[in-house]
Design a protein around this motif. Structure first.
Motif, PDB file in Angstrom:
ATOM      1  N   ILE A 315      76.560   6.868  -0.750  1.00 41.66           N
ATOM      2  CA  ILE A 315      77.222   5.596  -1.046  1.00 41.66           C
ATOM      3  C   ILE A 315      78.181   5.776  -2.205  1.00 41.66           C
ATOM      4  O   ILE A 315      77.824   6.376  -3.236  1.00 41.66           O
ATOM      5  CB  ILE A 315      76.183   4.509  -1.400  1.00 41.66           C
ATOM      6  N   ASP A 316      79.390   5.284  -2.059  1.00 34.74           N
ATOM      7  CA  ASP A 316      80.366   5.281  -3.144  1.00 34.74           C
ATOM      8  C   ASP A 316      80.098   4.059  -4.023  1.00 34.74           C
ATOM      9  O   ASP A 316      80.123   2.918  -3.545  1.00 34.74           O
ATOM     10  CB  ASP A 316      81.786   5.224  -2.588  1.00 34.74           C
ATOM     11  N   ILE A 317      79.805   4.274  -5.302  1.00 28.07           N
ATOM     12  CA  ILE A 317      79.425   3.183  -6.187  1.00 28.07           C
ATOM     13  C   ILE A 317      80.591   2.226  -6.442  1.00 28.07           C
ATOM     14  O   ILE A 317      80.428   0.998  -6.421  1.00 28.07           O
ATOM     15  CB  ILE A 317      78.894   3.741  -7.528  1.00 28.07           C
ATOM     16  N   LYS A 318      81.780   2.768  -6.649  1.00 27.06           N
ATOM     17  CA  LYS A 318      82.933   1.934  -6.993  1.00 27.06           C
ATOM     18  C   LYS A 318      83.269   0.942  -5.890  1.00 27.06           C
ATOM     19  O   LYS A 318      83.507  -0.243  -6.142  1.00 27.06           O
ATOM     20  CB  LYS A 318      84.139   2.829  -7.288  1.00 27.06           C
ATOM     21  N   SER A 319      83.304   1.402  -4.645  1.00 25.85           N
ATOM     22  CA  SER A 319      83.700   0.541  -3.530  1.00 25.85           C
ATOM     23  C   SER A 319      82.508  -0.100  -2.806  1.00 25.85           C
ATOM     24  O   SER A 319      82.699  -0.944  -1.934  1.00 25.85           O
ATOM     25  CB  SER A 319      84.528   1.337  -2.519  1.00 25.85           C
ATOM     26  N   LYS A 320      81.294   0.297  -3.154  1.00 25.28           N
ATOM     27  CA  LYS A 320      80.079  -0.178  -2.488  1.00 25.28           C
ATOM     28  C   LYS A 320      80.140   0.061  -0.979  1.00 25.28           C
ATOM     29  O   LYS A 320      79.778  -0.796  -0.179  1.00 25.28           O
ATOM     30  CB  LYS A 320      79.859  -1.668  -2.754  1.00 25.28           C
ATOM     31  N   THR A 321      80.602   1.231  -0.594  1.00 28.90           N
ATOM     32  CA  THR A 321      80.704   1.566   0.827  1.00 28.90           C
ATOM     33  C   THR A 321      79.956   2.869   1.107  1.00 28.90           C
ATOM     34  O   THR A 321      79.756   3.695   0.208  1.00 28.90           O
ATOM     35  CB  THR A 321      82.167   1.735   1.268  1.00 28.90           C
ATOM     36  N   ILE A 322      79.573   3.023   2.366  1.00 26.17           N
ATOM     37  CA  ILE A 322      78.890   4.254   2.780  1.00 26.17           C
ATOM     38  C   ILE A 322      79.936   5.315   3.105  1.00 26.17           C
ATOM     39  O   ILE A 322      80.801   5.107   3.951  1.00 26.17           O
ATOM     40  CB  ILE A 322      77.980   3.990   3.989  1.00 26.17           C
ATOM     41  N   LEU A 323      79.861   6.440   2.418  1.00 22.46           N
ATOM     42  CA  LEU A 323      80.812   7.536   2.637  1.00 22.46           C
ATOM     43  C   LEU A 323      80.368   8.465   3.763  1.00 22.46           C
ATOM     44  O   LEU A 323      81.198   9.026   4.481  1.00 22.46           O
ATOM     45  CB  LEU A 323      80.973   8.363   1.356  1.00 22.46           C
ATOM     46  N   LYS A 324      79.065   8.633   3.904  1.00 21.96           N
ATOM     47  CA  LYS A 324      78.579   9.631   4.861  1.00 21.96           C
ATOM     48  C   LYS A 324      77.154   9.311   5.269  1.00 21.96           C
ATOM     49  O   LYS A 324      76.354   8.846   4.463  1.00 21.96           O
ATOM     50  CB  LYS A 324      78.641  11.025   4.218  1.00 21.96           C
ATOM     51  N   ARG A 325      76.854   9.556   6.545  1.00 21.04           N
ATOM     52  CA  ARG A 325      75.490   9.502   7.050  1.00 21.04           C
ATOM     53  C   ARG A 325      75.286  10.715   7.948  1.00 21.04           C
ATOM     54  O   ARG A 325      76.095  10.959   8.839  1.00 21.04           O
ATOM     55  CB  ARG A 325      75.231   8.216   7.839  1.00 21.04           C
ATOM     56  N   CYS A 326      74.258  11.492   7.701  1.00 20.76           N
ATOM     57  CA  CYS A 326      74.008  12.650   8.571  1.00 20.76           C
ATOM     58  C   CYS A 326      72.514  12.945   8.630  1.00 20.76           C
ATOM     59  O   CYS A 326      71.781  12.747   7.661  1.00 20.76           O
ATOM     60  CB  CYS A 326      74.775  13.886   8.074  1.00 20.76           C
ATOM     61  N   ASN A 327      72.076  13.402   9.783  1.00 22.83           N
ATOM     62  CA  ASN A 327      70.669  13.746   9.983  1.00 22.83           C
ATOM     63  C   ASN A 327      70.400  15.161   9.480  1.00 22.83           C
ATOM     64  O   ASN A 327      71.297  16.007   9.441  1.00 22.83           O
ATOM     65  CB  ASN A 327      70.302  13.648  11.463  1.00 22.83           C
ATOM     66  N   PHE A 328      69.164  15.395   9.101  1.00 26.08           N
ATOM     67  CA  PHE A 328      68.770  16.754   8.730  1.00 26.08           C
ATOM     68  C   PHE A 328      67.347  16.998   9.202  1.00 26.08           C
ATOM     69  O   PHE A 328      66.591  16.071   9.479  1.00 26.08           O
ATOM     70  CB  PHE A 328      68.916  16.998   7.230  1.00 26.08           C
TER      71      PHE A 328
END
Length: 452
Positions: A315-328
């Motif tokens: 999550i990008d704190i400044k924009s409150k948006t999700i930058l990346k989601r990935c499974n592991f």
């Protein structure tokens, strides 16, 4: 004339008896070792028959080989590998190998690696950079009103690396904690944060099983000091770049059971003003799946668990948006200010050509002097990763040893005579924190003497 004929017949007889031995092209080869059950590999070094390694199985071994020149390699996990050029010329050959254990000392201590520093200990700490031991710290060095302290994290503020230590505080308020801040280079005390309540257990002793407010007192560098109360329940995470980060936590037992109402609160460290709140539910995340939370340079890293599925969310704190989601599958690794899952780990091309056991992948690598260390593990069967530490000679690429470790690890090099590495769980609140962990020291002088 008769004597001459008898002499000729005698010579012919001798040739008949012994000639077969001299003309025999194969030899019976026996190989033993201490300890037993050592794997043996051999390859032909003859110019016209140079071959790949052949697996002979485990000692004791008895087999037939064509006479000639060979290289033999004997290896066993947790022992130093031996290589030797041999010449098979007799009809029967015998070779014996005595393997030495990998010169590793294992200490059962807690340990942490972050920002190119390692902290070893619990209640008594020793902090290192890659060159030397910086300082030691124990219960005797702190205010007697706090006790039973443990590592919280290392962060950076005003270009100073800060070690944070959580502790319990003797206070009229129940369940009160104090975080003390120390300069990682000097060990100098530079501030503190007192927070009440400190743990979820406080829910049970508040009116209506609810936490009404969190009380915070903060002091830093003698120039900053303030107190304030905040409605709700918050737990300290990190002091980073003039900001205090807290997790927003459930305030009732019912919410606690369902992991409801969680997020991140960001506070100005100079005056205690709240700058931002980020609720994970507002980002479309399922709160009851959220596991660990880490703050690194304007980003929040979260692990989410849904049954057997594991996901890393950035999550990008400044924009409150999700930058990346990935499974592991199993593990995630810190590198600088980023976090990578196992499928994203990038390994240099030249490392891929080394003798890495089949079905293993490389998690981490570290070059030190003439040695290259790899942490490898299997990620196809959960909870059966069988992690190992491999050590290679950088000059010829030969494997020096394979050593069984407990969990996939991050390697930390310290001083000229040893390598320290440690194991850790998944990405977590305490970064490279691990419970009941181990620190390992490789005695390089013994290693160097063995391969000369």
């Amino acid at each position: 004339m008769v004597r001459k004929v008898l002499t000729i017949l005698l010579i012919a007889g001798l040739i008949g008896v012994f000639g077969g031995c001299f003309l025999e092209k194969t030899s019976i080869v026996k190989i033993n070792s201490e300890p037993e059950e050592v794997e043996v590999f051999i390859r032909n070094l003859s110019k016209d028959k140079k071959s790949e390694w052949i697996d002979l199985g485990k000692t004791p071994i008895e087999t037939k080989f064509e006479k000639g020149e060979y290289e033999i390699r004997v290896e066993k996990d947790n022992y130093l590998i031996q290589r030797k050029n041999i010449k098979i010329s007799k009809n029967k050959e015998y070779f014996e190998f005595k393997l030495e254990k990998v010169p590793i000392i294992k200490n059962s201590v807690s340990g942490y690696v972050i920002n190119d520093k390692m902290i070893l200990g619990n209640r008594a700490f020793n902090i290192f950079n890659r060159e030397k031991s910086l300082w030691e710290f124990s219960e005797n060095d702190i205010d007697k009103t706090i006790y039973d302290f443990y590592y919280s994290g290392i962060s950076q503020n005003e270009k100073i690396d800060i070690l944070s230590l959580y502790s319990w505080k003797k206070d009229p308020r129940p369940c009160t904690g104090e975080i003390i801040f120390l300069n990682t280079e000097s060990g100098e005390f530079i501030g503190y944060l007192i927070i009440s309540p400190i743990f979820w257990s406080e829910c049970a002793i508040q009116p209506e099983n609810r936490i009404i407010k969190t009380e915070i007192e903060f002091s830093f560098n003698k120039s900053i000091k303030w107190e304030r109360d905040i409605d709700g329940y918050y737990q300290f995470v990190k002091l980073l770049d003039k900001k205090l980060y807290f997790t927003i936590l459930p305030t009732t037992n019912e919410q606690l059971l369902n992991n409801r109402g969680i997020g991140i609160l960001i506070m100005n460290y100079e005056n205690g003003e709240i700058e931002k709140k980020i609720y994970f539910k507002e980002l479309g995340l399922k709160e009851n799946n959220i596991g660990d939370i880490v703050i690194k340079k304007e980003k929040i890293f979260i692990t989410s668990y849904n049954g057997t599925e594991k996901e890393l969310i950035v999550i990008d704190i400044k924009s409150k948006t999700i930058l990346k989601r990935c499974n592991f599958k199993d593990y995630s690794v810190y590198h600088g200010d980023e976090v990578y899952v196992d499928s994203e780990i990038k390994i240099p091309e030249d490392i891929k050509d080394l003798e890495i056991p089949e079905n293993y992948i490389v998690l981490h690598y570290f070059e030190y002097d003439n040695f290259l260390y790899l942490i490898i593990f299997k990620n196809d069967v959960p909870a059966k990763s069988e992690p190992k530490l491999l050590c290679f000679n950088k000059r010829d690429g030969n494997l020096i040893f394979k050593y069984d470790i407990i969990f996939p690890s991050i390697i930390f090099g310290y001083k000229d005579d040893k390598i320290i590495f440690e194991y850790r769980y998944l990405i977590g609140l305490n970064e490279y924190y691990f419970d009941n962990g181990f620190a390992y020291k490789i005695e390089l002088d013994k290693l160097i003497n063995n391969i000369k």
